[in-house]
Design a protein around this motif. Sequence first.
Motif, PDB file in Angstrom:
ATOM      1  N   PRO A 257     -12.877 -51.332 -30.513  1.00 51.66           N
ATOM      2  CA  PRO A 257     -14.278 -51.219 -30.095  1.00 51.66           C
ATOM      3  C   PRO A 257     -14.882 -52.597 -29.842  1.00 51.66           C
ATOM      4  O   PRO A 257     -14.433 -53.597 -30.387  1.00 51.66           O
ATOM      5  N   THR A 258     -15.902 -52.610 -29.010  1.00 46.28           N
ATOM      6  CA  THR A 258     -16.652 -53.835 -28.729  1.00 46.28           C
ATOM      7  C   THR A 258     -17.996 -53.760 -29.425  1.00 46.28           C
ATOM      8  O   THR A 258     -18.695 -52.758 -29.332  1.00 46.28           O
ATOM      9  N   GLN A 259     -18.344 -54.833 -30.110  1.00 44.12           N
ATOM     10  CA  GLN A 259     -19.638 -54.973 -30.758  1.00 44.12           C
ATOM     11  C   GLN A 259     -20.447 -55.989 -29.966  1.00 44.12           C
ATOM     12  O   GLN A 259     -19.915 -57.058 -29.638  1.00 44.12           O
ATOM     13  N   LEU A 260     -21.688 -55.683 -29.651  1.00 42.31           N
ATOM     14  CA  LEU A 260     -22.564 -56.617 -28.943  1.00 42.31           C
ATOM     15  C   LEU A 260     -23.462 -57.332 -29.944  1.00 42.31           C
ATOM     16  O   LEU A 260     -24.046 -56.698 -30.827  1.00 42.31           O
ATOM     17  N   CYS A 261     -23.583 -58.646 -29.797  1.00 39.99           N
ATOM     18  CA  CYS A 261     -24.440 -59.448 -30.672  1.00 39.99           C
ATOM     19  C   CYS A 261     -25.269 -60.393 -29.810  1.00 39.99           C
ATOM     20  O   CYS A 261     -24.854 -60.787 -28.724  1.00 39.99           O
ATOM     21  N   GLU A 262     -26.413 -60.769 -30.323  1.00 41.49           N
ATOM     22  CA  GLU A 262     -27.291 -61.710 -29.626  1.00 41.49           C
ATOM     23  C   GLU A 262     -26.940 -63.164 -29.958  1.00 41.49           C
ATOM     24  O   GLU A 262     -27.165 -64.046 -29.149  1.00 41.49           O
ATOM     25  N   THR A 263     -26.420 -63.394 -31.162  1.00 42.46           N
ATOM     26  CA  THR A 263     -26.145 -64.762 -31.610  1.00 42.46           C
ATOM     27  C   THR A 263     -24.805 -64.819 -32.340  1.00 42.46           C
ATOM     28  O   THR A 263     -24.292 -63.789 -32.797  1.00 42.46           O
ATOM     29  N   LEU A 264     -24.298 -66.032 -32.491  1.00 40.27           N
ATOM     30  CA  LEU A 264     -23.082 -66.239 -33.264  1.00 40.27           C
ATOM     31  C   LEU A 264     -23.309 -65.852 -34.725  1.00 40.27           C
ATOM     32  O   LEU A 264     -22.443 -65.253 -35.360  1.00 40.27           O
ATOM     33  N   ALA A 265     -24.482 -66.162 -35.265  1.00 39.03           N
ATOM     34  CA  ALA A 265     -24.794 -65.791 -36.648  1.00 39.03           C
ATOM     35  C   ALA A 265     -24.739 -64.276 -36.838  1.00 39.03           C
ATOM     36  O   ALA A 265     -24.244 -63.789 -37.860  1.00 39.03           O
ATOM     37  N   GLU A 266     -25.230 -63.535 -35.855  1.00 38.08           N
ATOM     38  CA  GLU A 266     -25.178 -62.071 -35.925  1.00 38.08           C
ATOM     39  C   GLU A 266     -23.720 -61.593 -35.902  1.00 38.08           C
ATOM     40  O   GLU A 266     -23.346 -60.665 -36.624  1.00 38.08           O
ATOM     41  N   ALA A 267     -22.891 -62.230 -35.081  1.00 32.12           N
ATOM     42  CA  ALA A 267     -21.465 -61.875 -35.030  1.00 32.12           C
ATOM     43  C   ALA A 267     -20.797 -62.161 -36.367  1.00 32.12           C
ATOM     44  O   ALA A 267     -20.016 -61.351 -36.878  1.00 32.12           O
ATOM     45  N   GLU A 268     -21.111 -63.311 -36.962  1.00 35.31           N
ATOM     46  CA  GLU A 268     -20.553 -63.669 -38.261  1.00 35.31           C
ATOM     47  C   GLU A 268     -20.970 -62.676 -39.339  1.00 35.31           C
ATOM     48  O   GLU A 268     -20.172 -62.297 -40.200  1.00 35.31           O
ATOM     49  N   GLN A 269     -22.214 -62.238 -39.287  1.00 30.81           N
ATOM     50  CA  GLN A 269     -22.703 -61.245 -40.246  1.00 30.81           C
ATOM     51  C   GLN A 269     -21.939 -59.930 -40.072  1.00 30.81           C
ATOM     52  O   GLN A 269     -21.528 -59.307 -41.059  1.00 30.81           O
ATOM     53  N   PHE A 270     -21.744 -59.497 -38.831  1.00 34.80           N
ATOM     54  CA  PHE A 270     -21.000 -58.273 -38.559  1.00 34.80           C
ATOM     55  C   PHE A 270     -19.579 -58.371 -39.119  1.00 34.80           C
ATOM     56  O   PHE A 270     -19.081 -57.448 -39.759  1.00 34.80           O
ATOM     57  N   ILE A 271     -18.924 -59.506 -38.888  1.00 28.50           N
ATOM     58  CA  ILE A 271     -17.555 -59.702 -39.388  1.00 28.50           C
ATOM     59  C   ILE A 271     -17.539 -59.631 -40.920  1.00 28.50           C
ATOM     60  O   ILE A 271     -16.688 -58.955 -41.505  1.00 28.50           O
ATOM     61  N   GLY A 272     -18.492 -60.290 -41.553  1.00 26.08           N
ATOM     62  CA  GLY A 272     -18.580 -60.238 -43.015  1.00 26.08           C
ATOM     63  C   GLY A 272     -18.750 -58.815 -43.528  1.00 26.08           C
ATOM     64  O   GLY A 272     -18.119 -58.420 -44.515  1.00 26.08           O
ATOM     65  N   GLU A 273     -19.587 -58.033 -42.860  1.00 25.45           N
ATOM     66  CA  GLU A 273     -19.791 -56.632 -43.258  1.00 25.45           C
ATOM     67  C   GLU A 273     -18.507 -55.825 -43.108  1.00 25.45           C
ATOM     68  O   GLU A 273     -18.204 -54.971 -43.948  1.00 25.45           O
ATOM     69  N   GLN A 274     -17.753 -56.096 -42.058  1.00 24.60           N
ATOM     70  CA  GLN A 274     -16.497 -55.358 -41.855  1.00 24.60           C
ATOM     71  C   GLN A 274     -15.487 -55.712 -42.938  1.00 24.60           C
ATOM     72  O   GLN A 274     -14.779 -54.837 -43.439  1.00 24.60           O
ATOM     73  N   TYR A 275     -15.409 -56.983 -43.313  1.00 24.93           N
ATOM     74  CA  TYR A 275     -14.498 -57.378 -44.390  1.00 24.93           C
ATOM     75  C   TYR A 275     -14.914 -56.741 -45.710  1.00 24.93           C
ATOM     76  O   TYR A 275     -14.059 -56.339 -46.511  1.00 24.93           O
ATOM     77  N   GLN A 276     -16.221 -56.609 -45.956  1.00 24.64           N
ATOM     78  CA  GLN A 276     -16.679 -55.947 -47.166  1.00 24.64           C
ATOM     79  C   GLN A 276     -16.278 -54.481 -47.184  1.00 24.64           C
ATOM     80  O   GLN A 276     -16.045 -53.917 -48.244  1.00 24.64           O
ATOM     81  N   ARG A 277     -16.185 -53.868 -46.009  1.00 29.47           N
ATOM     82  CA  ARG A 277     -15.744 -52.477 -45.879  1.00 29.47           C
ATOM     83  C   ARG A 277     -14.240 -52.329 -45.994  1.00 29.47           C
ATOM     84  O   ARG A 277     -13.724 -51.225 -46.018  1.00 29.47           O
ATOM     85  N   GLY A 278     -13.556 -53.451 -45.968  1.00 28.35           N
ATOM     86  CA  GLY A 278     -12.102 -53.407 -46.087  1.00 28.35           C
ATOM     87  C   GLY A 278     -11.356 -53.306 -44.772  1.00 28.35           C
ATOM     88  O   GLY A 278     -10.176 -52.950 -44.749  1.00 28.35           O
ATOM     89  N   ILE A 279     -12.023 -53.649 -43.674  1.00 30.78           N
ATOM     90  CA  ILE A 279     -11.368 -53.576 -42.365  1.00 30.78           C
ATOM     91  C   ILE A 279     -10.600 -54.834 -42.110  1.00 30.78           C
ATOM     92  O   ILE A 279     -10.985 -55.917 -42.349  1.00 30.78           O
TER      93      ILE A 279
END
Length: 117
Positions: free
Chosen positions: A95-117
């Motif tokens: 899947p593709t995730q759309l973000c407005e900023t690099l910080a938003e992308a980093e936050q998304f990645i962190g959330e996915q790692y917390q979910r165990g992805i």
Amino acid sequence: MKWIGFCTDEELMEATLTMLDWQQTVGQQRGCRFHVHDTKEFDVAWSGAIDWIVQEYFPRVYELGVRYNISILSPDLFSKLSSEALFEQSNPVIPTQLCETLAEAEQFIGEQYQRGI
């Protein structure tokens, strides 16, 4: 990957294959599961390459461990519409995730790692 300026669909595909090579030689060893495409300075419509990305590139990079594609949106209308078109492509592989900023992308990645992805 930071995209700057203008390129043809063929040049975009060539650069994307360089990412595939990187994932195979470096990213896979490091457990890279996300590819981030910063298109903030990309001034071109690249929607002509979307079918190739979804049908050819995504399955290949999935085999090498990538699970998400993240596009940081460009203010350029044509580039932004291309990112949105990729997002709208139904793709169960990556899947593709759309973000407005690099910080938003980093936050998304962190959330996915917390979910165990």
